[in-house]
Write a protein that holds these residues in place. Structure first.
Motif, PDB file in Angstrom:
ATOM      1  N   HIS A   1       2.851 -12.587   3.319  1.00 27.11           N
ATOM      2  CA  HIS A   1       3.310 -12.199   4.527  1.00 27.11           C
ATOM      3  C   HIS A   1       4.632 -12.633   4.990  1.00 27.11           C
ATOM      4  O   HIS A   1       5.019 -13.377   4.270  1.00 27.11           O
ATOM      5  CB  HIS A   1       2.172 -13.204   5.369  1.00 27.11           C
ATOM      6  N   TRP A   2       5.116 -12.016   5.925  1.00 18.67           N
ATOM      7  CA  TRP A   2       6.410 -12.472   6.419  1.00 18.67           C
ATOM      8  C   TRP A   2       6.547 -12.026   7.676  1.00 18.67           C
ATOM      9  O   TRP A   2       6.703 -10.915   8.331  1.00 18.67           O
ATOM     10  CB  TRP A   2       7.463 -11.682   5.634  1.00 18.67           C
ATOM     11  N   ASP A   3       6.497 -12.801   8.832  1.00 24.77           N
ATOM     12  CA  ASP A   3       6.582 -12.853  10.016  1.00 24.77           C
ATOM     13  C   ASP A   3       8.190 -12.751  10.577  1.00 24.77           C
ATOM     14  O   ASP A   3       8.473 -13.629  11.289  1.00 24.77           O
ATOM     15  CB  ASP A   3       5.848 -13.818  10.904  1.00 24.77           C
TER      16      ASP A   3
ATOM     17  N   LYS B   1       0.728  -1.020  -0.082  1.00 25.89           N
ATOM     18  CA  LYS B   1      -0.105  -0.063  -0.028  1.00 25.89           C
ATOM     19  C   LYS B   1       0.630   1.263   0.010  1.00 25.89           C
ATOM     20  O   LYS B   1       0.483   2.421  -0.392  1.00 25.89           O
ATOM     21  CB  LYS B   1      -0.948   0.045   1.192  1.00 25.89           C
ATOM     22  N   ASP B   2       2.143   0.989   0.371  1.00 26.92           N
ATOM     23  CA  ASP B   2       3.059   2.284   0.146  1.00 26.92           C
ATOM     24  C   ASP B   2       3.279   2.949  -1.239  1.00 26.92           C
ATOM     25  O   ASP B   2       3.882   3.881  -1.331  1.00 26.92           O
ATOM     26  CB  ASP B   2       4.332   2.118   0.895  1.00 26.92           C
ATOM     27  N   ILE B   3       2.981   1.860  -2.082  1.00 27.46           N
ATOM     28  CA  ILE B   3       3.216   2.170  -3.769  1.00 27.46           C
ATOM     29  C   ILE B   3       1.831   2.683  -4.324  1.00 27.46           C
ATOM     30  O   ILE B   3       0.711   1.964  -4.434  1.00 27.46           O
ATOM     31  CB  ILE B   3       3.725   0.929  -4.278  1.00 27.46           C
TER      32      ILE B   3
ATOM     33  N   GLY C   1      -3.205  -4.509   0.243  1.00 28.73           N
ATOM     34  CA  GLY C   1      -1.941  -3.579   0.685  1.00 28.73           C
ATOM     35  C   GLY C   1      -1.178  -3.608   1.892  1.00 28.73           C
ATOM     36  O   GLY C   1      -0.051  -3.299   2.045  1.00 28.73           O
ATOM     37  N   ASP C   2      -1.734  -4.690   2.986  1.00 27.16           N
ATOM     38  CA  ASP C   2      -0.906  -4.735   4.027  1.00 27.16           C
ATOM     39  C   ASP C   2      -0.013  -5.943   3.848  1.00 27.16           C
ATOM     40  O   ASP C   2       0.727  -6.183   5.009  1.00 27.16           O
ATOM     41  CB  ASP C   2      -1.883  -4.958   5.161  1.00 27.16           C
TER      42      ASP C   2
END
Length: 444
Positions: free
Chosen positions: A352-354, A300-302, A339-340
């Motif tokens: 996802h990347w924990d 979402k930063d893009i 976006g997250d």
């Protein structure tokens, strides 16, 4: 003569509300508190003036200290001084004069309480409540002073939460843990945080310097000073003495700039070998981001519509940059993604990347070392950050061919995000982006 300090500080039982006679000129000034502007290393007290019967003028009386300066927190000092001031004012309103023996006042009060035990009972209850509150503050202060180094550091770290960035917080914790363990091993007698003094911290920093480097020693000093400042601000320690420990001069490391051939060869190699790592590098190269700033990016930063990206900069502020078309064309698939999701992950774009920020950034550094540095035989002076230096140098040298150096720097400052011209000029000097024209003719 009945001493006013005994009346005020040793348990005044003879307090009752009497209105001051406003029809006569006051014989005394209102008692006031002197707090040395909050400096706990100085003496605090209550002071007042009383009319000298011989001169008819107000005369400053002896300061009233009581037990105030035994306490090492502002709260406890203020509490006692307010109590002393209130008692003093009541005594003055009752007719106490520092120029008389006050025997009649004393006898009058004894008679009053003897004839009416209720007065004594009420005074005793009030006195008991005041001293109970005072003892509670004293007890809390003692508990603060008894905080072990580990407890104090953990408390300060907790207060740093949401104040500094995630990566800085991890760094603070690891350094504080090492410091606490070092103190426990080398100064076992320092059971309380207020026993950890400048000598102890200096020895620890010297140990760090001898085992690692002056730069790392300075980093520990900065970290511990920030933590001890929190302890001072919360009155757990009296003073942050670490600020007075000097920093050591260091020779800063600088990532080397890639040559034109080197960066072309690396880009061509990664197009086939590791396209994901190449795109990561292009964010560093074309948008002049630091690797850790790239690792923070979410989908979402893009913003593809406005051709911009938002990122958290080194100084923790949120900044916006234009995405050049050379990079934009490789990001078209982002519009359908959640976006997250993190923009860059081990398994591709938008997933996802924990993992903590430091781990995410470290992953791509290790990936770059394995995929690029080892095959190309690059030494420790080359890294992901080198691409930022490389392309800022390339852009500046291109701009300066079309305009004056000042105009080129003005344009470049908008692109790189440097806050001031002087900061940009220092950066360009550090990476040797500015080179003089050939001066051979002057040597003939």
């Amino acid at each position: 003569m009945q001493n006013i300090h005994n009346f005020i500080t040793l348990g005044v039982e003879n307090e009752h509300d009497l209105e001051h006679d406003l029809e006569h000129k006051p014989l005394f000034s209102d008692p006031k508190i002197y707090d040395a502007n909050g400096d706990l290393s100085k003496r605090w007290y209550v002071y007042f003036s009383f009319v000298n019967p011989k001169t008819g003028k107000l005369k400053r009386m002896k300061n009233i200290y009581g037990k105030t300066n035994r306490y090492k927190t502002k709260e406890s000092r203020y509490f006692l001084l307010r109590l002393y001031r209130r008692r003093l004012l009541k005594l003055l309103q009752q007719g106490y004069s520092p120029f008389d023996d006050n025997i009649s006042l004393h006898e009058k009060e004894i008679k009053r309480t003897t004839e009416n035990p209720i007065n004594r009972l009420e005074n005793t209850k009030e006195e008991s409540k005041e001293f109970k509150e005072s003892e509670e503050i004293s007890k809390q202060e003692v508990e603060k002073q008894k905080l072990t180094p580990k407890e104090a550091l953990e408390y300060a770290l907790k207060l740093k939460t949401n104040v500094v960035g995630e990566r800085t917080m991890v760094d603070y914790k690891s350094r504080c843990d090492l410091f606490e363990k070092w103190v426990a091993e080398n100064y076992k007698d320092r059971k309380a945080i207020d026993n950890v003094d400048k000598k102890v911290v200096s020895e620890f920093l010297n140990d760090v310097q001898l085992k690692t480097s002056p730069r790392n020693r300075n980093n520990y000093r900065t970290c511990l000073s920030s933590i001890f400042q929190v302890l001072e601000d919360n009155e757990i320690i009296t003073k942050n003495f670490i600020k007075s420990i000097s920093t050591l001069k260091t020779n800063p490391k600088r990532n080397k700039t890639y040559s034109e051939k080197q960066h072309q060869d690396i880009f061509e190699y990664l197009e086939e070998k590791d396209p994901l790592l190449l795109l990561y590098i292009k964010f560093v190269s074309y948008n002049f981001l630091r690797p850790i700033e790239v690792s923070r990016l979410l989908v979402k930063d893009i913003d593809l519509d406005s051709k911009t990206l938002q990122f958290q900069a080194k100084n923790n502020t949120l900044k916006t940059k234009l995405i050049p078309d050379i990079l934009l064309k490789e990001l078209q698939g982002l519009s359908t993604m959640d976006g997250d999701l993190f923009l860059f992950t081990p398994n591709g774009i938008g997933a996802h990347w924990d993992a903590a920020l430091g781990s995410r950034s470290g992953y791509f550094s290790k990936r770059f070392k394995k995929v690029v540095k080892e095959p190309f035989g690059l030494d420790k002076n080359y890294g992901l950050y080198s691409f930022r230096h490389t392309f800022i140098t390339k852009l500046y040298r291109s701009l300066v061919t079309e305009t004056s150096p000042f105009a080129a720097k003005s344009n470049l400052m908008q692109i790189t995000g440097h806050a001031t011209m002087s900061a940009l000029e220092k950066y360009l000097r550090d990476i040797d982006a500015e080179l003089p024209k050939d001066y051979s003719s002057h040597l003939n």
